[in-house]
Motif scaffolding. Structure first.
Motif, PDB file in Angstrom:
ATOM      1  N   GLN A 124     -36.554  34.591  13.016  1.00 59.81           N
ATOM      2  CA  GLN A 124     -37.868  35.203  12.873  1.00 59.81           C
ATOM      3  C   GLN A 124     -37.879  36.636  13.387  1.00 59.81           C
ATOM      4  OE1 GLN A 124     -41.076  33.905  11.677  1.00 59.81           O
ATOM      5  NE2 GLN A 124     -39.590  32.620  10.619  1.00 59.81           N
ATOM      6  N   VAL A 125     -37.275  36.857  14.556  1.00 51.89           N
ATOM      7  CA  VAL A 125     -37.283  38.211  15.115  1.00 51.89           C
ATOM      8  C   VAL A 125     -36.413  39.134  14.271  1.00 51.89           C
ATOM      9  CG1 VAL A 125     -35.324  37.992  16.727  1.00 51.89           C
ATOM     10  CG2 VAL A 125     -37.241  39.484  17.295  1.00 51.89           C
ATOM     11  N   LYS A 126     -35.328  38.598  13.721  1.00 50.30           N
ATOM     12  CA  LYS A 126     -34.480  39.394  12.835  1.00 50.30           C
ATOM     13  C   LYS A 126     -35.239  39.787  11.573  1.00 50.30           C
ATOM     14  CE  LYS A 126     -30.003  39.215  10.435  1.00 50.30           C
ATOM     15  NZ  LYS A 126     -28.820  38.364  10.141  1.00 50.30           N
ATOM     16  N   GLN A 127     -35.992  38.846  11.022  1.00 52.23           N
ATOM     17  CA  GLN A 127     -36.788  39.132   9.829  1.00 52.23           C
ATOM     18  C   GLN A 127     -37.865  40.171  10.127  1.00 52.23           C
ATOM     19  OE1 GLN A 127     -38.491  35.611   8.082  1.00 52.23           O
ATOM     20  NE2 GLN A 127     -39.598  36.728   6.512  1.00 52.23           N
TER      21      GLN A 127
ATOM     22  N   LEU B  24     -37.910  33.060  26.558  1.00 55.80           N
ATOM     23  CA  LEU B  24     -37.623  31.826  25.826  1.00 55.80           C
ATOM     24  C   LEU B  24     -36.194  31.773  25.291  1.00 55.80           C
ATOM     25  CD1 LEU B  24     -38.673  29.163  24.629  1.00 55.80           C
ATOM     26  CD2 LEU B  24     -39.408  30.461  22.608  1.00 55.80           C
ATOM     27  N   LEU B  25     -35.748  32.852  24.616  1.00 58.17           N
ATOM     28  CA  LEU B  25     -34.422  32.802  23.999  1.00 58.17           C
ATOM     29  C   LEU B  25     -33.318  32.643  25.037  1.00 58.17           C
ATOM     30  CD1 LEU B  25     -34.526  35.415  21.080  1.00 58.17           C
ATOM     31  CD2 LEU B  25     -34.550  32.934  20.948  1.00 58.17           C
TER      32      LEU B  25
ATOM     33  N   ALA C  94     -28.922  45.141  27.087  1.00 57.01           N
ATOM     34  CA  ALA C  94     -30.022  44.425  26.429  1.00 57.01           C
ATOM     35  C   ALA C  94     -29.736  44.293  24.936  1.00 57.01           C
ATOM     36  CB  ALA C  94     -31.337  45.159  26.665  1.00 57.01           C
ATOM     37  N   ARG C  95     -29.285  45.393  24.320  1.00 60.36           N
ATOM     38  CA  ARG C  95     -28.969  45.327  22.893  1.00 60.36           C
ATOM     39  C   ARG C  95     -27.743  44.443  22.646  1.00 60.36           C
ATOM     40  NH1 ARG C  95     -30.135  51.029  19.659  1.00 60.36           N
ATOM     41  NH2 ARG C  95     -32.378  51.104  20.118  1.00 60.36           N
ATOM     42  N   TYR C  96     -26.788  44.465  23.562  1.00 61.27           N
ATOM     43  CA  TYR C  96     -25.602  43.629  23.375  1.00 61.27           C
ATOM     44  C   TYR C  96     -25.973  42.149  23.453  1.00 61.27           C
ATOM     45  CZ  TYR C  96     -20.672  42.430  23.350  1.00 61.27           C
ATOM     46  OH  TYR C  96     -19.433  41.928  23.003  1.00 61.27           O
ATOM     47  N   GLU C  97     -26.929  41.814  24.327  1.00 61.14           N
ATOM     48  CA  GLU C  97     -27.409  40.433  24.390  1.00 61.14           C
ATOM     49  C   GLU C  97     -28.051  40.041  23.065  1.00 61.14           C
ATOM     50  OE1 GLU C  97     -30.428  37.602  27.057  1.00 61.14           O
ATOM     51  OE2 GLU C  97     -30.026  39.667  27.689  1.00 61.14           O
ATOM     52  N   TRP C  98     -28.850  40.950  22.495  1.00 57.84           N
ATOM     53  CA  TRP C  98     -29.420  40.688  21.173  1.00 57.84           C
ATOM     54  C   TRP C  98     -28.306  40.500  20.145  1.00 57.84           C
ATOM     55  CZ3 TRP C  98     -33.659  38.719  19.888  1.00 57.84           C
ATOM     56  CH2 TRP C  98     -34.870  39.057  20.470  1.00 57.84           C
ATOM     57  N   PHE C  99     -27.274  41.358  20.231  1.00 56.57           N
ATOM     58  CA  PHE C  99     -26.166  41.248  19.276  1.00 56.57           C
ATOM     59  C   PHE C  99     -25.531  39.861  19.340  1.00 56.57           C
ATOM     60  CE2 PHE C  99     -21.526  41.401  18.799  1.00 56.57           C
ATOM     61  CZ  PHE C  99     -21.437  41.708  17.440  1.00 56.57           C
TER      62      PHE C  99
ATOM     63  N   SER D 195     -38.294  42.464  24.210  1.00 50.01           N
ATOM     64  CA  SER D 195     -37.540  42.095  25.414  1.00 50.01           C
ATOM     65  C   SER D 195     -38.114  40.855  26.094  1.00 50.01           C
ATOM     66  CB  SER D 195     -37.514  43.266  26.402  1.00 50.01           C
ATOM     67  OG  SER D 195     -38.834  43.636  26.771  1.00 50.01           O
ATOM     68  N   THR D 196     -39.423  40.639  26.001  1.00 51.81           N
ATOM     69  CA  THR D 196     -40.022  39.457  26.637  1.00 51.81           C
ATOM     70  C   THR D 196     -39.493  38.174  26.016  1.00 51.81           C
ATOM     71  OG1 THR D 196     -42.046  40.696  27.103  1.00 51.81           O
ATOM     72  CG2 THR D 196     -42.182  38.297  27.190  1.00 51.81           C
TER      73      THR D 196
END
Length: 802
Positions: free
Chosen positions: A95-98, A188-189, A252-257, A182-183
């Motif tokens: 969902q967040v990617k979309q 949750l994630l 933070a971005r690497y965690e998203w990656f 970031s929240t």
């Protein structure tokens, strides 16, 4: 622990996280004890359900049973929680990617529009570089200052992106949006990710190691450390977007990656060893050591000839049979005026015309329209009088009552659930009270008791004189399976959106297995799930005395392995393709020799060697299915994730293609087969009309609070539908016996071709009275208005047994 998540919202998933942290420390011991008991997955689920049924009353069970039920429940609840957390994690990442992609595209579009309007101003800035009036000794800062008077820095950057690499702009906007989420990432994630153990396969070991290290560090409450960051993992184009201005990695971005890598790789590249749905296929099969030591006994235990036969004899023989059939069908097309079969338009592509029986009117036969109406409660009473199906509703604690005082309330509950009114709704329009109905429902109504009652009614139908005349073929029981969509009033974990069927609401799909008009098994699945993943399980879990030989579905029941799986277990798969001509053209090459003789040939030969090479694994899969170690849905879902060139998938697909080619050849030259397939599917659709008529009593929407309640409501509706079919079959049996006694051949043939799927003679609505008010309606009196009907003399009447 018994309160599970109903959807993917953070609040609901927090329930699963709380349960996980509560029982996770116990699971190593629980798993060790259950492994020592060698219980199948199906048995563990059965014992776990005892906790749902007994609740606090489990204390009345023996200490041994208490321990067994609780251990199985802990294992079941732990696996259920992990699967829901995994699904929740995947859902939110997607969902967040979309959202990020959509907002990035919107931003690029806005930038493009703005930049397009500023291109002419950018030309003014470029002229500064060729303006002879500017002193060559003028500082760059002064020239820049003049440029910013035309366009500010942001606008000028936008024009540069427009004139240069627009994609880079979209990618940057994508990551900028993730920065604002970031929240979700840290809340949750991250909580869900820390609960999921992830392993890799040969090509994903590096990624799996980084994910494992990141999980350990984040679970300890720390930020990502340098050990968790591998700069070689991100694609070359992505690496600059993960850097900070000083050249260091933006953690933070690497965690998203890392999070973004997981959903798309849970197709076999990454596995979750503790989650049944996403663990490796090998974990679902008979254990390798057991297979090595006991293979012969396990294979023979299936009692299926094709599973036990030597593939070096089986596969060449089947391939030879296919070659013979290709020759026979080619001759058939040559002998026939094949213009009725193959059309040749000017384009040269062959179009197939294979007529089949049309959709006949299979509901509400005129026989039933002539009858006097009867209330649905009285129908259930008559059916219970004949079959005793109420006796299958045993008390959850095993207590028995000779008086059957609960009978009246059970009838009310079954009708309440079947018609989507619920016990509260039925209490408002009947002589029952909500409190009494609630108690009886909790004590007697369970999936196992509903299934047993359905089986008893269906088995009783087979003993009626009309039943054998329902057979589509004399020596072959032809069944069908199809799904039916239902909207759900309340959200559960299985309900899904489908704009085609539910608009802006959510719903589920109820698949039914129909044989000779009756629904002999059923299952509720998510509206997003593929029906073809469940038809084998419906057949294998059919507990009636009605054993199908052939199964038909529409195109939704077809996948790459269903021909193979059903064949291994002695069933014939006979689907109806929506575009059968296209399917035939994809399978066969149609040519003509010099004498214009038609010749059919496979477009691609069957790879016999591939099938024989992996026959051992195919046998192991079949034995695992037979022993309930895994389900078809789990198996097919994992196989579908494999790449097409995966050896096992290739072998199964080749075997499936061999059988599919045989079937298509039969479908081409056997008009009776085409008619049988259509008739079987027509019966399934007729049952769906009856099922819909029952649920339409109250808005045609499930109102269950959980997936289990929805399943119970669907089984209640199946029972009411099967009871109606039994009642109408008894009417047809009486008619058949009567006309046979009168010697009326014409009426006898009409009755033999009649369908018992009818409801115009049955009243579903109004105010219900369940308390006995006298004798049950006599069937002969209800049938009296039917033209030509005369009750058989008492001495010749066949007794109706249970």
């Amino acid at each position: 622990m018994r309160g599970s998540a109903r959807n993917f919202t953070g609040t609901e998933l927090q329930k699963e996280l709380a349960v996980y942290h509560h029982i996770q420390p116990l699971m190593a011991e629980v798993t060790a004890v259950l492994d020592s008991l060698s219980l199948s997955q199906k048995n563990q689920q059965h014992y776990a359900e005892r906790i749902h049924y007994y609740g606090a009353k489990i204390k009345r069970q023996s200490p041994e049973n208490q321990c067994l039920y609780l251990l199985c429940y802990l294992q079941f609840r732990y696996q259920e929680g992990l699967e829901r957390m995994a699904e929740g994690f995947i859902h939110h990442v997607r969902q967040v990617k979309q959202r990020a992609h959509q907002l990035a595209q919107d931003r690029v579009y806005r930038d493009w529009q703005k930049a397009a309007t500023n291109v002419s101003k950018a030309a003014e800035i470029l002229r500064l570089f060729v303006d002879d009036r500017i002193d060559p000794n003028t500082s760059f800062h002064s020239v820049q200052k003049q440029a910013f008077q035309v366009l500010n820095a942001s606008e000028l950057s936008s024009v540069c992106r427009y004139l240069g690499n627009q994609k880079q702009s979209a990618d940057e906007a994508f990551w900028q949006h993730l920065d604002t989420e970031s929240t979700l990432r840290t809340g949750l994630l991250r909580s869900l990710f820390c609960c999921l153990r992830i392993d890799g396969t040969d090509k994903t070991q590096r990624l799996a190691a980084v994910l494992s290290q990141a999980r350990q560090e984040l679970a300890a409450g720390n930020m990502l450390g340098d050990v968790s960051i591998d700069r070689r993992l991100p694609p070359k184009a992505t690496r600059p977007l993960l850097l900070k201005s000083d050249g260091g990695i933006d953690k933070a971005r690497y965690e998203w990656f890392l999070y973004l890598q997981i959903p798309s790789r849970l197709n076999g590249q990454l596995v979750l060893p503790e989650v049944i749905r996403y663990r490796a296929l090998d974990d679902d099969l008979v254990k390798p050591q057991t297979w090595k030591n006991q293979k012969q006994a396990l294979v023979e235990g299936t009692k299926q000839p094709k599973i036990t036969e030597d593939p070096k004899q089986l596969i060449p023989r089947m391939t030879d049979q296919l070659a013979t059939r290709l020759h026979e069908v080619s001759d058939y097309l040559e002998r026939l005026d094949n213009r009725d079969i193959i059309l040749r338009p000017k384009g040269g592509k062959h179009l197939w015309r294979l007529p089949a029986a049309g959709k006949k009117h299979l509901v509400n036969n005129p026989f039933f329209q002539q009858m006097r109406a009867i209330g649905v409660a009285d129908v259930l009473r008559v059916v219970d009088q004949d079959t005793g199906f109420i006796d299958d509703f045993e008390h959850v604690l095993g207590m028995t009552s000779k008086s059957r005082q609960y009978e009246v309330d059970l009838l009310a509950i079954l009708i309440a659930n079947a018609t989507n009114q619920g016990i509260y709704g039925i209490a408002q329009i009947s002589d029952r009270t909500y409190d009494q109905l609630s108690t009886i429902q909790a004590n007697y109504l369970r999936l196992e008791t509903l299934n047993a009652a359905n089986d008893r009614i269906n088995n009783a139908t087979t003993r009626l004189s009309i039943f054998n005349h329902y057979n589509i073929q004399d020596d072959n029981l032809h069944a069908s399976a199809d799904g039916q969509k239902f909207e759900a009033k309340r959200e559960t974990f299985r309900t899904r959106y489908s704009s085609k069927y539910f608009g802006t609401s959510k719903g589920v799909s109820a698949i039914s297995l129909n044989a000779n008009h009756m629904a002999i098994n059923a299952r509720v699945i998510g509206a997003n799930e593929h029906e073809s993943h469940y038809i084998f399980d419906l057949l294998m879990n059919n507990s009636t005395e009605i054993i199908p030989d052939t199964l038909s579905t529409d195109t939704h029941g077809v996948n790459h392995v269903n021909f193979a799986l059903l064949d291994l277990f002695g069933y014939r798969f006979a689907p109806r393709y929506a575009q059968v001509g296209r399917v035939i053209n994809e399978m066969f090459d149609i040519s003509e020799d010099e004498d214009q003789r038609v010749k059919l040939a496979l477009r691609k030969p069957i790879n016999m060697q591939s099938i024989m090479e992996y026959w051992d694994t195919i046998q192991r899969i079949a034995v695992s299915l037979a022993q309930r170690q895994t389900t078809q849905a789990t198996l097919v879902r994992k196989l579908s994730g494999y790449k097409q060139n995966h050896p096992l998938l290739k072998a199964l697909t080749e075997y499936n293609r061999l059988l599919k080619a045989q079937y298509l050849l039969d479908y081409i030259d056997d008009a009776s087969l085409r008619n049988h397939v259509q008739r079987a599917l027509n019966r399934g659709e007729a049952y769906h009309q009856l099922r819909r008529a029952i649920s339409n009593v109250n808005s045609d929407r499930f109102r269950g609070n959980s997936d289990e309640e929805i399943q119970i409501w669907n089984e209640s509706a199946r029972l009411v539908a099967n009871a109606i079919i039994y009642f109408n079959s008894k009417v047809l049996s009486n008619l058949l016996d009567s006309f046979e006694e009168q010697g009326s051949e014409k009426y006898m043939e009409t009755v033999k071709g009649a369908s018992p799927v009818a409801w115009e003679n049955i009243n579903f609505r109004g105010t219900y009275t369940f308390a006995p008010t006298g004798e049950l309606p006599k069937l002969d009196e209800l049938m009296a208005p039917i033209e030509g009907y005369r009750p058989k003399s008492e001495s010749q009447c066949l007794p109706t047994g249970q």
